[in-house]
Design a protein around this motif. Structure first.
Motif, short mmCIF file in Angstrom:
data_model
loop_
_atom_site.label_atom_id
_atom_site.label_comp_id
_atom_site.label_asym_id
_atom_site.label_seq_id
_atom_site.Cartn_x
_atom_site.Cartn_y
_atom_site.Cartn_z
N LYS A 12 0.92 -1.32 0.09
CA LYS A 12 -0.02 0.07 -0.03
C LYS A 12 0.93 1.35 -0.04
N ASP A 13 0.39 2.26 -0.46
CA ASP A 13 0.94 3.54 -0.34
C ASP A 13 1.48 4.02 0.99
N GLU A 14 2.71 4.02 1.14
CA GLU A 14 3.31 4.27 2.47
C GLU A 14 2.89 5.76 2.97
N GLY A 15 2.61 6.61 2.29
CA GLY A 15 2.19 7.88 2.55
C GLY A 15 0.92 7.98 3.37
N ILE A 16 -0.21 7.00 3.24
CA ILE A 16 -1.25 7.10 4.14
C ILE A 16 -0.89 6.54 5.37
N TRP A 17 0.04 5.70 5.67
CA TRP A 17 0.20 5.30 7.04
C TRP A 17 0.87 6.65 7.89
N LYS A 18 0.86 7.73 7.39
CA LYS A 18 1.34 8.72 8.39
C LYS A 18 0.14 9.74 8.99
N ASN A 19 -0.82 8.98 8.50
CA ASN A 19 -2.25 9.69 8.92
C ASN A 19 -2.79 8.68 9.98
N ASN A 20 -2.82 9.35 11.39
CA ASN A 20 -3.13 8.32 12.28
C ASN A 20 -4.51 8.01 12.50
N GLU A 21 -5.33 8.45 11.77
CA GLU A 21 -7.02 7.94 11.75
C GLU A 21 -7.05 6.85 10.90
N VAL A 22 -6.03 6.97 9.77
CA VAL A 22 -5.97 5.86 8.74
C VAL A 22 -5.50 4.52 9.61
N ILE A 23 -4.66 4.66 10.32
CA ILE A 23 -3.93 3.83 11.33
C ILE A 23 -4.82 3.12 12.15
N ARG A 24 -5.61 3.79 12.78
CA ARG A 24 -6.83 3.43 13.76
C ARG A 24 -7.92 2.63 13.22
N GLN A 25 -8.40 3.03 11.90
CA GLN A 25 -9.48 2.55 11.23
C GLN A 25 -8.91 1.33 10.42
N TYR A 26 -7.85 1.07 10.06
CA TYR A 26 -7.27 0.04 9.68
C TYR A 26 -7.12 -1.09 10.65
N THR A 27 -6.76 -0.66 11.71
CA THR A 27 -6.49 -1.60 12.99
C THR A 27 -7.78 -2.34 13.24
N ILE A 28 -8.84 -1.12 13.49
CA ILE A 28 -10.41 -1.56 13.86
C ILE A 28 -10.78 -2.77 12.93
N GLU A 29 -10.41 -2.51 11.73
CA GLU A 29 -10.91 -3.35 10.70
C GLU A 29 -10.55 -4.63 10.80
N TRP A 30 -9.17 -4.63 10.96
CA TRP A 30 -8.48 -6.07 11.06
C TRP A 30 -8.68 -6.66 12.45
N LEU A 31 -9.03 -6.13 13.30
CA LEU A 31 -9.22 -6.79 14.67
C LEU A 31 -10.82 -7.00 14.88
N SER A 32 -11.68 -6.94 13.87
CA SER A 32 -13.19 -7.06 13.99
C SER A 32 -13.49 -8.36 14.36
N PHE A 81 2.86 3.42 12.59
CA PHE A 81 3.02 2.27 11.93
C PHE A 81 4.42 2.15 11.33
N THR A 82 5.21 0.87 11.55
CA THR A 82 6.40 0.82 11.35
C THR A 82 6.63 -0.42 10.74
N ASP A 83 7.70 -0.59 9.56
CA ASP A 83 8.05 -1.77 8.91
C ASP A 83 9.33 -2.33 10.14
N LEU A 84 9.21 -3.73 10.12
CA LEU A 84 10.23 -4.36 11.18
C LEU A 84 11.55 -4.62 10.34
N ARG A 85 12.45 -3.91 10.99
CA ARG A 85 13.90 -3.74 10.44
C ARG A 85 14.87 -4.43 11.56
N TYR A 86 15.96 -5.04 10.71
CA TYR A 86 17.11 -5.74 11.56
C TYR A 86 18.49 -5.93 10.98
N ARG A 87 19.44 -5.87 11.73
CA ARG A 87 20.74 -6.01 11.10
C ARG A 87 20.95 -7.70 11.25
N ALA A 88 21.06 -8.23 10.11
CA ALA A 88 21.08 -9.93 9.94
C ALA A 88 22.32 -10.17 11.02
#
Length: 389
Positions: free
Chosen positions: A225-245, A265-272
C-alpha cells in the motif's frame, strides 16, 4: 584543536543513556540531535526485561522509573483460532519485567544529564577523517562542521555513522507493526499480565504500563500500500479496527479507544545476525551503539534493554583509558569484542522467531528445531548482566 572531545550522534534512548554513563565516569560528552526538541513524543512504550533493569540501576535512574510502571507477574499466550492458552510465570526471573512509556524513559534519562548536554537541530550529513590527525570531522546539513576526538553513533537504523563504518544495509522482516496506547480512566481489568494473542498470521500483544494505561502492538505480514497513508493516524486507527473486527470485544474496544496521537505504523527492520558476526563496528575513534549497531525485531522485547547495556559497557571501557587516539581505539575494540556475541545471539533468536511467524509449514518446522537446538532455554537472554560502570 578539537571543538568537542566526545560527540554522541542522536538523543534517543541509547544516546542519552551513553551520555549519562559517561557523565557518571567523569567524561564529558555532547549529544548532537537532529530534532529541534527532545523526541519524547515518538513511539508509545518499551518493555524492559531484567537485564535492562540491571543497566538502569547502574545508570542511577531505575528507582525513578520503577514508580512509573507496574511489575508484570506473568505472560499468557492465547490462540484465537482454537482457544488454547499457555501461561508463563515471570517469578522465576532474577529481576523484573516492566513496560515503560517511552516518554518516561527519555525524560528521566535527559533530566539526569548536566544542562546543555544535548544540542538540538544538528542533523549530521557526513563524517570524514582529518588526513593529518585522523580525528573525525563532522559536517551537518546546515553547512557547519566540527572536529572531535571521539564519535559514538547512536543514530538508529538509518545511521550515518554506520554508513561511515561501511556496515551492511539493514534488512526488513516481511511484516509491519502498529503500536498504540489506550487509557482506561476507571482502571483496566487485565491485571499485571503481558498477553499475546495469535490468529492465523496475526500477532497482537497487550501490556499494562500502570493500572490505567495499556500498551499494545499489532503485527501482520506486509501489504503493498501507499506508504504515505500510514502517516495519517486516523487511517492507522481505522485499519486496525477493521483487522481486529473478528477478535474478542475487549480487543476491539482497546483499538477503538486508543490515544490517536500514540499510534504508529512501522516496518520491522533488523541487522542480520551474520552481519553482526563479521561487521566492523569501530574505526579509529568512531563507533556505534544501540540500533545503529544491532537494530532487531521486537519479538524478544530486547532492543531497548540491549541499548542500555551498550551504554554501560561502552562507558566502562572508555573510563579505563585516556582520550588519545590509540587509547580510545583500544577501548572501542574492547567494547565491540565484549558486545559482539551478546548481540549476535539476541539477533539470531529474534530472527528465527520472526521467520517462524511468516513461513510455510516445512520452514516453520526447521525454525522450531533451530530455536530448540540453539536456545534450549529461550528466556536466558533476560539473565544477562552487563556488569557495573
Amino acid at each position: 584543536m578539537c571543538d568537542e572531545e566526545v560527540v554522541i550522534i542522536g538523543a534517543g534512548i541509547c544516546g542519552l543513556a551513553t551520555a549519562l554513563a559517561l557523565h557518571k565516569k567523569g567524561i564529558k560528552s555532547i549529544i548532537m540531535e537532529r530534532s529541534e526538541s527532545l523526541r519524547n513524543n515518538t513511539g508509545a512504550a518499551i518493555g524492559i526485561r531484567p537485564n535492562g533493569w540491571r543497566a538502569l540501576d547502574q545508570l542511577g535512574v531505575a528507582d525513578i522509573l520503577r514508580h512509573t510502571a507496574i511489575l508484570l507477574q506473568r505472560e499468557r499466550v492465547v490462540s484465537l483460532d482454537g482457544g488454547r492458552q499457555q501461561k508463563i510465570s515471570l517469578n522465576h526471573c532474577v529481576g523484573e519485567t516492566r513496560c515503560l512509556r517511552r516518554k518516561d524513559l527519555i525524560d528521566t534519562l535527559y533530566a539526569a544529564l548536566p544542562p546543555a548536554t544535548v544540542k538540538f537541530g544538528c542533523q549530521l550529513e557526513s563524517i570524514k577523517l582529518d588526513p593529518q590527525t585522523n580525528n573525525p570531522i563532522l559536517r551537518f546539513i546546515d553547512g557547519t562542521s566540527i572536529i572531535t576526538k571521539v564519535v559514538i553513533g547512536c543514530d538508529g537504523g538509518k545511521s550515518i555513522v554506520a554508513d561511515f563504518l561501511n556496515l551492511k544495509p539493514i534488512k526488513m522482516f516481511p511484516r509491519y507493526a502498529i503500536r498504540g496506547l489506550t487509557n482506561y480512566p476507571h482502571g483496566h481489568p487485565f491485571g499485571h499480565e503481558f498477553t499475546r494473542f495469535r490468529k492465523d498470521d496475526m500477532l497482537l500483544g497487550r501490556i499494562p504500563i500502570d493500572n490505567n494505561l495499556i500498551y499494545w502492538f499489532f503485527s501482520q505480514p506486509n501489504i503493498p500500500k501507499d506508504e504515505g497513508i500510514w502517516k495519517n493516524n486516523e487511517v492507522i486507527r481505522q485499519y486496525t479496527i477493521e483487522w481486529l473486527s473478528n477478535c474478542p470485544q475487549e480487543i476491539q474496544e482497546m483499538a477503538k479507544n486508543a490515544d490517536i496521537n500514540s499510534l504508529s505504523f512501522t516496518d520491522l527492520r533488523y541487522r542480520a545476525p551474520w552481519d553482526l558476526l563479521i561487521g566492523n563496528f569501530s574505526r579509529g575513534t568512531v563507533t556505534v551503539a544501540g540500533d545503529a549497531m544491532h537494530i532487531m525485531g521486537p519479538f524478544l522485547g530486547q532492543g531497548g534493554s540491549a541499548a542500555l547495556e551498550d551504554a554501560v559497557v561502552l562507558a566502562r571501557n572508555m573510563a579505563t583509558t585516556g582520550l588519545n587516539h590509540r587509547e580510545i581505539g583500544e577501548a572501542f575494540n574492547e567494547f565491540v569484542r565484549e558486545r559482539r556475541m551478546r548481540v549476535v545471539r539476541l539477533s539470531l533468536q529474534v530472527y528465527l522467531i520472526g521467520m517462524l511467524l511468516d513461513s510455510s509449514r516445512l520452514k516453520k518446522t526447521l525454525w522450531i528445531i533451530l530455536l530448540k537446538l540453539l536456545f534450549p532455554n529461550q528466556e536466558s537472554h533476560m539473565d544477562y548482566d552487563c556488569g557495573g560502570l
